[in-house]
Design a protein around this motif. Structure first.
Motif, short mmCIF file in Angstrom:
data_model
loop_
_atom_site.label_atom_id
_atom_site.label_comp_id
_atom_site.label_asym_id
_atom_site.label_seq_id
_atom_site.Cartn_x
_atom_site.Cartn_y
_atom_site.Cartn_z
N ALA A 1 1.38 77.99 -60.60
CA ALA A 1 0.14 78.71 -60.33
C ALA A 1 -0.97 77.74 -59.90
CB ALA A 1 -0.29 79.49 -61.56
N VAL A 2 -1.03 76.59 -60.56
CA VAL A 2 -2.01 75.57 -60.20
C VAL A 2 -1.77 75.10 -58.76
CG1 VAL A 2 -2.70 73.18 -60.61
CG2 VAL A 2 -2.53 74.78 -62.53
N ALA A 3 -0.50 74.85 -58.44
CA ALA A 3 -0.16 74.39 -57.10
C ALA A 3 -0.52 75.45 -56.06
CB ALA A 3 1.32 74.06 -57.01
N GLU A 4 -0.28 76.74 -56.40
CA GLU A 4 -0.57 77.81 -55.46
C GLU A 4 -2.07 77.93 -55.23
OE1 GLU A 4 -0.78 80.95 -52.94
OE2 GLU A 4 0.90 79.60 -53.38
N LEU A 5 -2.87 77.85 -56.29
CA LEU A 5 -4.31 77.95 -56.11
C LEU A 5 -4.83 76.77 -55.30
CD1 LEU A 5 -6.92 79.15 -58.67
CD2 LEU A 5 -7.39 77.14 -57.28
N ALA A 6 -4.32 75.57 -55.60
CA ALA A 6 -4.76 74.38 -54.86
C ALA A 6 -4.41 74.52 -53.38
CB ALA A 6 -4.12 73.14 -55.44
N ARG A 7 -3.22 75.03 -53.09
CA ARG A 7 -2.81 75.22 -51.69
C ARG A 7 -3.70 76.25 -51.00
NH1 ARG A 7 -1.05 78.66 -48.65
NH2 ARG A 7 -0.94 80.20 -50.34
N ALA A 8 -3.99 77.33 -51.70
CA ALA A 8 -4.77 78.42 -51.10
C ALA A 8 -6.19 77.97 -50.77
CB ALA A 8 -4.80 79.62 -52.04
N VAL A 9 -6.86 77.28 -51.69
CA VAL A 9 -8.23 76.88 -51.42
C VAL A 9 -8.28 75.74 -50.41
CG1 VAL A 9 -9.10 77.70 -53.64
CG2 VAL A 9 -8.34 75.33 -53.42
N VAL B 1 -3.71 86.24 -60.51
CA VAL B 1 -2.25 86.22 -60.69
C VAL B 1 -1.87 85.19 -61.76
CG1 VAL B 1 -0.06 85.71 -59.56
CG2 VAL B 1 -1.82 87.02 -58.35
N ALA B 2 -2.46 84.01 -61.70
CA ALA B 2 -2.12 82.93 -62.62
C ALA B 2 -2.38 83.31 -64.08
CB ALA B 2 -2.88 81.67 -62.26
N TRP C 1 -22.38 75.98 -60.53
CA TRP C 1 -22.47 76.65 -59.22
C TRP C 1 -22.31 78.16 -59.38
CZ3 TRP C 1 -19.14 79.74 -56.41
CH2 TRP C 1 -19.37 79.87 -55.05
N GLY C 2 -21.44 78.55 -60.32
CA GLY C 2 -21.16 79.96 -60.53
C GLY C 2 -20.10 80.13 -61.59
N GLU C 3 -19.31 81.20 -61.48
CA GLU C 3 -18.29 81.44 -62.49
C GLU C 3 -17.07 82.13 -61.91
OE1 GLU C 3 -20.29 84.02 -65.35
OE2 GLU C 3 -19.26 85.75 -64.47
N LEU C 4 -15.96 81.85 -62.55
CA LEU C 4 -14.70 82.55 -62.31
C LEU C 4 -14.52 83.54 -63.46
CD1 LEU C 4 -11.81 83.00 -61.15
CD2 LEU C 4 -11.09 81.04 -62.56
N ASP D 1 -5.33 80.59 -72.73
CA ASP D 1 -5.77 81.19 -71.47
C ASP D 1 -7.13 80.62 -71.05
OD1 ASP D 1 -3.56 82.94 -71.16
OD2 ASP D 1 -4.45 84.33 -72.59
N ALA D 2 -8.02 80.46 -72.02
CA ALA D 2 -9.35 79.92 -71.70
C ALA D 2 -9.25 78.50 -71.17
CB ALA D 2 -10.23 79.97 -72.95
N GLU D 3 -8.40 77.70 -71.78
CA GLU D 3 -8.23 76.32 -71.30
C GLU D 3 -7.63 76.30 -69.90
OE1 GLU D 3 -5.94 74.33 -74.27
OE2 GLU D 3 -7.59 74.27 -75.72
N PHE D 4 -6.69 77.21 -69.65
CA PHE D 4 -6.08 77.28 -68.33
C PHE D 4 -7.10 77.76 -67.30
CE2 PHE D 4 -2.84 79.46 -65.42
CZ PHE D 4 -2.57 78.29 -64.74
N ALA D 5 -7.95 78.69 -67.68
CA ALA D 5 -9.00 79.18 -66.78
C ALA D 5 -9.95 78.06 -66.40
CB ALA D 5 -9.76 80.33 -67.43
N THR D 6 -10.21 77.15 -67.34
CA THR D 6 -11.08 76.01 -67.05
C THR D 6 -10.47 75.14 -65.97
OG1 THR D 6 -11.93 76.01 -69.31
CG2 THR D 6 -12.21 73.99 -68.05
N VAL D 7 -9.14 74.93 -66.05
CA VAL D 7 -8.44 74.16 -65.02
C VAL D 7 -8.54 74.85 -63.67
CG1 VAL D 7 -6.18 73.31 -64.27
CG2 VAL D 7 -6.85 73.12 -66.68
N LEU D 8 -8.32 76.16 -63.66
CA LEU D 8 -8.37 76.91 -62.40
C LEU D 8 -9.78 76.89 -61.81
CD1 LEU D 8 -6.20 80.03 -63.38
CD2 LEU D 8 -5.49 77.96 -62.14
#
Length: 383
Positions: free
Chosen positions: A12-20, A39-40, A148-151, A166-173
């Motif tokens: 999921a991390v790799a997919e988000l990095a690729r997408a952005v 999704v992640a 800057w903002g929030e996810l 989940d919160a820690e993973f959201a911080t990474v994302l």
């Protein structure tokens, strides 16, 4: 994906990095990040919001997933006062003063008993309940050391609430999202600098060349009229020599503002400084008489600047008797020749290519081979 599993989260991390990384603008990066993060984290919906500090509000840029009534994928005007979400300020401030870095927190439809991370916002809880969602995780997006903002990612009814992992993973994302947005902002700034004049803030020659060729292609395809107004600001050298270059720069900026003001009458026009004392206006979709009227107004308004000696203005339009225009280069040469003649005649009005058809001296001058006449001014078009 339900937000668990180390391998799944790495993917999921790799997919988000690729997408952005593939995004070409901050908005594209936000759209890609919102979808990938939802999704992640196994969310039913997600959002990316921008913190407008000067206005004290959050502006939602993108909503993704299973949207509730009133939520739009890219809302034009979905904003929330920071006063309704004080945890954005309070939570970030607390974490910075503690010497740590801000991280995500969780809210649930159950309220304080289920809340994680030390944050609790009545507004978010009320929103979760109203939209039939069980919980949300909110992760700050930080750029250049500032929020800057929030996810924001939420889960629908029947789904388990988010937990600490989940919160820690959201911080990474959110961190990856910030990197993607920062990259696209840098690219946007590079593009802006590449296509703008640093003194006046107008477009530059590169921008004109690109837009002009596109416009001429459109003209060739469907007959859309294309017009070019080329201006030479008279008396700049005298102003520089007698009053100094700072005053000369003010004259250039002032004229650029007048040209922009006049050009606003032609919707979609491009106003540019070509370099030195030369400017132009590119119009697409307007008849020649409309463009000439704007050029006439420009000549009048330039006198109001109080500096310099007016302006020499030449106009060339595919909507005039100038022959077939198959390239932006020829239209530029025609407008340049008209401006050259206006300067030679000390004309206080624009000279329009084709007005003297079929033996218009402007058209003859523009169509001369380069170097044929020693008195012929070197045109800016590439021969």
């Amino acid at each position: 994906m339900n937000g668990t599993g180390g391998d799944a989260r790495l993917r999921a991390v790799a997919e988000l990095a690729r997408a952005v990384a593939a995004a070409k603008s901050p908005m594209e990066a936000a759209v890609a990040a919102a979808s990938s993060a939802r999704v992640a984290l196994g969310g039913s919906m997600s959002a990316i919001s921008r913190w407008e500090r000067d206005r004290g509000r959050l502006r939602v840029l993108v909503n993704d997933g299973d949207l509730a009534p009133g939520e739009e994928p890219q809302p034009a005007e979905e904003v929330y006062s920071v006063a309704d979400f004080p945890e954005i300020v309070e939570f970030l401030h607390a974490k910075w003063t503690e010497g740590g870095e801000p991280h995500a927190w969780i809210e649930t439809a159950e309220g304080p008993a289920q809340a994680r991370g030390g944050a609790y916002c009545h507004q978010r809880v009320a929103t979760l309940r109203r939209r039939g969602r069980t919980s949300c995780v909110v992760a700050p997006i930080l750029l250049h050391g500032l929020a800057w903002g929030e996810l924001y990612v939420a889960r629908g009814a029947g789904r388990p609430v988010f937990d600490r992992d989940d919160a820690e993973f959201a911080t990474v994302l959110a961190t990856l999202t910030a990197a993607g947005i920062a990259q696209t902002e840098r690219l946007a700034e590079v593009r802006r600098l590449a296509f703008s004049d640093p003194l006046t803030g107008l477009a530059n020659r590169r921008a004109v060349d690109q837009r002009l060729e596109e416009a001429v292609e459109r003209h060739r395809a469907d007959g859309t009229p294309v017009s070019l107004v080329v201006c030479d600001l008279n008396g700049l050298k005298r102003v520089n020599d007698q009053l100094g270059h700072a005053v000369g720069d003010r004259l250039l900026v002032g004229f650029g503002s007048v040209l922009s003001l006049c050009g606003a009458a032609l919707e979609g026009s491009l106003v540019a400084r070509l370099g030195g004392d030369e400017f132009c206006l590119l119009s697409v979709g307007h008849r020649a008489e409309e463009v000439v009227a704007v050029a006439e107004e420009l000549c009048v308004r330039t006198k109001w600047l109080g500096l310099g000696d007016g302006v020499a203005v030449g106009v060339a339009s595919t909507d005039a008797e100038i022959g077939v225009v198959t390239s932006g280069r020829r239209l530029f040469r025609l407008a340049d020749a008209a401006q050259y003649r206006a300067k030679a005649l000390h004309s206080v009005e624009p000279v329009v290519a084709g007005r003297g058809a079929p033996e218009d001296p402007v058209v003859r001058l523009a169509d001369q081979p380069a170097g044929h006449d020693v008195e012929r001014r070197r045109f800016r078009g590439r021969d």
